[in-house]
Design an enzyme around this catalytic site. Sequence first.
Site, mmCIF file in Angstrom:
data_model
loop_
_atom_site.group_PDB
_atom_site.id
_atom_site.type_symbol
_atom_site.label_atom_id
_atom_site.label_comp_id
_atom_site.label_asym_id
_atom_site.label_seq_id
_atom_site.Cartn_x
_atom_site.Cartn_y
_atom_site.Cartn_z
ATOM 1 N N LYS A 98 0.846 -1.227 0.048
ATOM 2 C CA LYS A 98 -0.098 -0.030 0.073
ATOM 3 C C LYS A 98 0.659 1.397 0.120
ATOM 4 O O LYS A 98 0.566 2.308 -0.783
ATOM 5 C CB LYS A 98 -0.881 0.014 1.142
ATOM 6 N N GLN A 146 -4.718 -1.599 9.488
ATOM 7 C CA GLN A 146 -4.891 -2.912 8.875
ATOM 8 C C GLN A 146 -4.937 -4.069 9.950
ATOM 9 O O GLN A 146 -4.880 -4.173 11.032
ATOM 10 C CB GLN A 146 -3.129 -3.211 8.562
ATOM 11 N N ASP A 204 -11.096 2.726 4.353
ATOM 12 C CA ASP A 204 -11.652 1.535 4.115
ATOM 13 C C ASP A 204 -13.113 1.027 3.743
ATOM 14 O O ASP A 204 -13.609 0.176 3.715
ATOM 15 C CB ASP A 204 -11.189 0.637 5.585
HETATM 16 N N1 GUN Z 1 -7.191 -6.959 6.188
HETATM 17 C C1 GUN Z 1 -7.510 -7.634 4.984
HETATM 18 N N2 GUN Z 1 -7.953 -6.897 3.984
HETATM 19 C C2 GUN Z 1 -8.392 -5.710 4.630
HETATM 20 C C3 GUN Z 1 -8.607 -4.491 4.111
HETATM 21 O O1 GUN Z 1 -9.309 -4.231 2.890
HETATM 22 N N3 GUN Z 1 -8.263 -3.334 4.989
HETATM 23 C C4 GUN Z 1 -7.895 -3.455 6.225
HETATM 24 N N4 GUN Z 1 -7.700 -2.468 6.813
HETATM 25 N N5 GUN Z 1 -7.210 -4.545 6.755
HETATM 26 C C5 GUN Z 1 -7.578 -5.668 5.896
#
Ligand code: GUN
Length: 289
Positions: A54, A98, A121
């Site tokens: 990311k 995350q 998100d």
């Molecule tokens: N863990 C797995 N997929 C995601 C996501 O799309 N966002 C976040 N913050 N954590 C994740």
Amino acid sequence: MVAKLIDGKAIAEKQRALLIPEVSRFANAVGRPPGIAVVRVGEDPASKTYVASKKRTAQALGLNSWEHALPEHTKQAELLGLIARLNEDACVDGILVQLPLPKHLDAHEVLRAISPGKDIDGFHPVNAGSLFQGVPTLVPCTPLGVMKMLEEMGYSVAGKRAVVIGRSNIVGRPMAALLLNASATVVLCHSKSDVKAEALRADIVISAVGTAGLVKADWVREGAVVVDVGMNRDAAGKLCGDVVFEEVREKAGWITPVPGGVGPMTIAMLMYNTVQAAKLRHEGQGERG
Ligand code: GUN
């Protein structure tokens, strides 16, 4: 029939390219690029990989990005304190925590603490509620990426029968809401559903369970669109999805591979959401154009 491949890598590249002029326009108008803060707690190896990816993508697009890597033993109050500071920080347009968080932390409380306008998100109850009511603002990245893929294929979901397998807050539930908002007839399956029977009636099958080998050819109708959101390792340690790709591709009309399908779209949509959040905060408008 041999399915056409839905090339997530290429579609994600196109989506990222569309953001570059938007980032420049925003930077010229505001005096800085949009900024994304990514919070990671603990040492989960998959989370480390995702966060690094990311950050790399954000940098490649010219966004400001900050990674806050907190130790495993971080207390709830400390994490909430960091989120409060990021909510107040004028240079931060998007905040991502995350998941999964270590077990001693309350993820629901953490996600509720993020300012809804910075919730890239789309997990905050305000954003989830808006999506459910058909007035989406910031939408979870993976399901948004799936919708963009279908759009890019020129596939209209209106009036189609869509089966979503898995009811997680990250993928299954928002995926069902997006399809419903686009006028599909949606069946959201879970562990108590007769998934095979439902899938066999579907024009679109989207699997987001995390079980390798779940969706076999005898679950899929001839010519159906099959989207694989699963991210698993097979017995040999190789990355694979929920769908038995080699046999389902002989029957489906369209199929996403793993890797190179939905995965690249998720990160591209996170960048899209960051730019949208920045524009919404600074210009009061979030749509492209
Ligand atoms: N863990 C797995 N997929 C995601 C996501 O799309 N966002 C976040 N913050 N954590 C994740």
